[in-house]
Design an enzyme around this catalytic site. Structure first.
Site, short mmCIF file in Angstrom:
data_model
loop_
_atom_site.label_atom_id
_atom_site.label_comp_id
_atom_site.label_asym_id
_atom_site.label_seq_id
_atom_site.Cartn_x
_atom_site.Cartn_y
_atom_site.Cartn_z
CB SER A 140 -0.99 -1.69 -0.72
OG SER A 140 0.05 -1.53 -1.43
CE LYS A 141 -2.13 4.51 -7.28
NZ LYS A 141 -1.35 3.85 -8.59
NE ARG A 142 2.95 1.92 -1.28
CZ ARG A 142 3.58 1.87 0.09
NH1 ARG A 142 4.70 0.65 0.38
NH2 ARG A 142 2.64 1.79 0.93
N GLY A 159 0.66 -3.70 -7.04
CA GLY A 159 -0.14 -2.96 -8.34
C GLY A 159 1.53 -2.32 -9.45
CG ASP A 160 1.58 1.45 -8.64
OD1 ASP A 160 0.54 1.24 -9.83
OD2 ASP A 160 1.84 2.39 -7.91
#
Ligand code: GLU
Length: 505
Positions: free
Chosen positions: A262-264, A266-267
């Site tokens: 998920s994008k999370r 990556g963050d």
């Protein structure tokens, strides 16, 4: 029967930036099309106006262009089967919805959201299907005149697919083999909404795949649950003969732990999940992209190609041309692929090495100018050539090469203590004389003379050479010393040594 020409489509919905998993789907479609001498279509599936995001379509096109994933047809490319934006195909879908209504494969339903909600409260496992549809307000239960009158009065309705229960639906998937689902578990999916005169994803997707003569549907695993419904739709239209073959690609998984990337992630772990930087038009939030993070497109392509597919041996560095010639859907894995972003960095390192010094220098120049330095491109290419093997990203070049542009103002303390002993100043003065006497600063020639002098004088090789480096660079690591001084030139080298003598004694 002659095999028809391979035609595949990439069919994103413009609901935001293209996720890296979507990029992989586009890439596999591209590799498959090219490998088989086929065609690839870009179709924009924008029938869900609620989720439409301005700029998303342009973003998708730009991202795939950057990666060298080219389309033969579609939005922005033109072609015989257009329009390729689903919102521009309303009339077409209406005709096909009517076809299903006419042959009894679909029906009109008037149930309001409130009525459906009430039904769900009454029946905990409520599903609109063969077991419940006769209790609802639709064209199967209401008299025809009433249905007609309601439509004429502008009452909103949906068209639902009439799924016959108790039948095993077989999806033949190139990657997963036979997937069998019983039709009883499926609900009577909404195919069309009168509210906006638009079909839902399922209907538009099937009609377009048929009309655009798509032969293979290659898409993410998240669409596998829709596939039985799609098979039934092909059958309802009488299109089984030309039904495309399915290939559902494995999920991209978190680098650590379980579950979908998920994008999370990556963050949290510090890597982009989007190909290009994305500026959210609503929130103003900026999400990082591979391009802006300094990845080369060919590195991203190579990295993604191997997430869920392998060439059958342990080769890893593969150009687009090689990927095309090796690609085979049968070599895709069923199980999810861990998103190993460290491997992505490794690929970038490899591809940086393959680019010429000059190309890398051209990419570096804007960054150098941001640091308020300029450099003639030939010279910058020589500098890049000295340190390229040490970097994975162009933006690491400043750290590696700053000393070429800024003479040291400080000297690494522990090295000074270790190397700059009593008498080093005098030896550095001698070195200056040697450098002045050199016919040329060319690396090999200079090295021979300087090392000869150190040996002849019986000086400590390590100490003198490291003091030399301290004076010129400021610290004790970096490329070959005489390659550095060849580029810096005699005057600059001597000045730096003089300054070090002043400062360090
Ligand atoms: N519009 C769907 C998506 O956004 C397409 C799925 C498919 O390829 O059938 O992924």
């Amino acid at each position: 029967m002659t095999a028809s020409k391979v035609r595949v489509r990439f069919a994103p919905s413009p609901t935001g930036p293209l996720h890296i998993g979507g990029v992989r789907t586009a890439l596999y479609n591209y590799l498959f099309a090219r490998k088989n001498g086929g065609e690839m279509i870009l179709r924009i599936e924008d029938t869900d106006s609620q989720r439409f995001v301005p700029g998303a379509e342009a973003y998708i096109i730009e991202a795939l262009e950057w990666l060298g994933i080219k389309f033969d047809e579609g939005v922005g490319y033109g072609g015989q089967y257009g329009p390729y934006r689903q919102s521009e195909r309303k009339d077409i879908y209406r005709r096909y919805v009517d076809m299903l209504l006419d042959n009894g494969k679909a029906y009109i339903a008037f149930d309001t959201p409130a009525e459906l909600e009430a039904k769900r409260n009454e029946m905990p496992n409520f599903q609109y299907d063969a077991s419940t549809r006769m209790q609802m307000r639709n064209s199967l239960t209401l008299p025809p005149e009433e249905v007609k009158a309601a439509i004429e009065a502008g009452t909103q309705y949906v068209v639902r697919f009439k799924i016959e229960p108790g039948e095993d639906v077989v999806v033949n998937d190139i990657i997963r083999g036979e997937v069998v689902i019983n039709s009883s578990i499926l609900d009577d999916k909404v195919l069309y909404k009168s509210a906006d005169n638009l079909p839902t994803y399922h209907l538009a997707n099937i009609v377009d795949d048929h009309l655009m003569e798509v032969t293979h549907v290659i898409r993410g695993e998240e669409w596998l649950p829709s596939a039985p419904l799609h098979v039934l739709l092909y059958r309802a239209f009488g299109w089984e003969e030309t039904m495309p073959q399915f290939a559902h690609l494995p999920l991209l998984l978190k680098p650590d732990g379980k579950g979908k990337l998920s994008k999370r992630d990556g963050d949290r772990l510090g890597f982009p999940v989007f190909p290009l930087e994305w500026h959210d038009p609503k929130t103003g939030e900026i999400s990082s992209g591979y391009r802006e993070a300094g990845y080369l497109p060919e590195a991203v392509v190579n990295f993604l190609a191997l997430l869920g597919w392998n060439p059958g041996d342990d080769r890893e560095i593969l150009s687009m041309e090689e990927l095309i010639s090796l690609f085979d859907l049968h070599r895709c894995s069923k199980s999810g692929a861990k998103f190993d972003y460290e491997k992505g960095k490794w690929f970038n390192h490899q591809y940086i090495q393959q680019r010429s010094d000059r190309e890398i220098a051209e990419m570096y120049l804007p960054l150098l100018r941001e640091k308020h330095h300029d450099c003639e491109i030939e010279r910058l290419a020589r500098i890049v050539g000295l340190v390229k093997s040490r970097i994975s990203f162009v933006n690491e070049l400043w750290e590696q090469t700053a000393f070429f542009f800024e003479a040291p103002t400080e000297y690494e303390e522990k090295s000074v203590r270790k190397r700059w002993d009593e008498g080093m100043g005098a030896r550095m003065n001698e070195l200056i004389e040697i450098l002045r006497s050199l016919p040329t600063m060319e690396s090999h020639a200079a090295e021979e003379v300087v090392l000869g002098w150190i040996t002849q004088k019986g000086y400590h090789m390590g100490n003198v050479m490291n003091a030399f480096r301290l004076a010129v660079v400021g610290y004790c690591k970096g490329p070959h010393m005489f390659d550095i001084t060849e580029i810096l030139g005699r005057e600059e080298t001597i000045q730096r040594i003089q300054k070090a003598i002043e400062r360090l004694g």
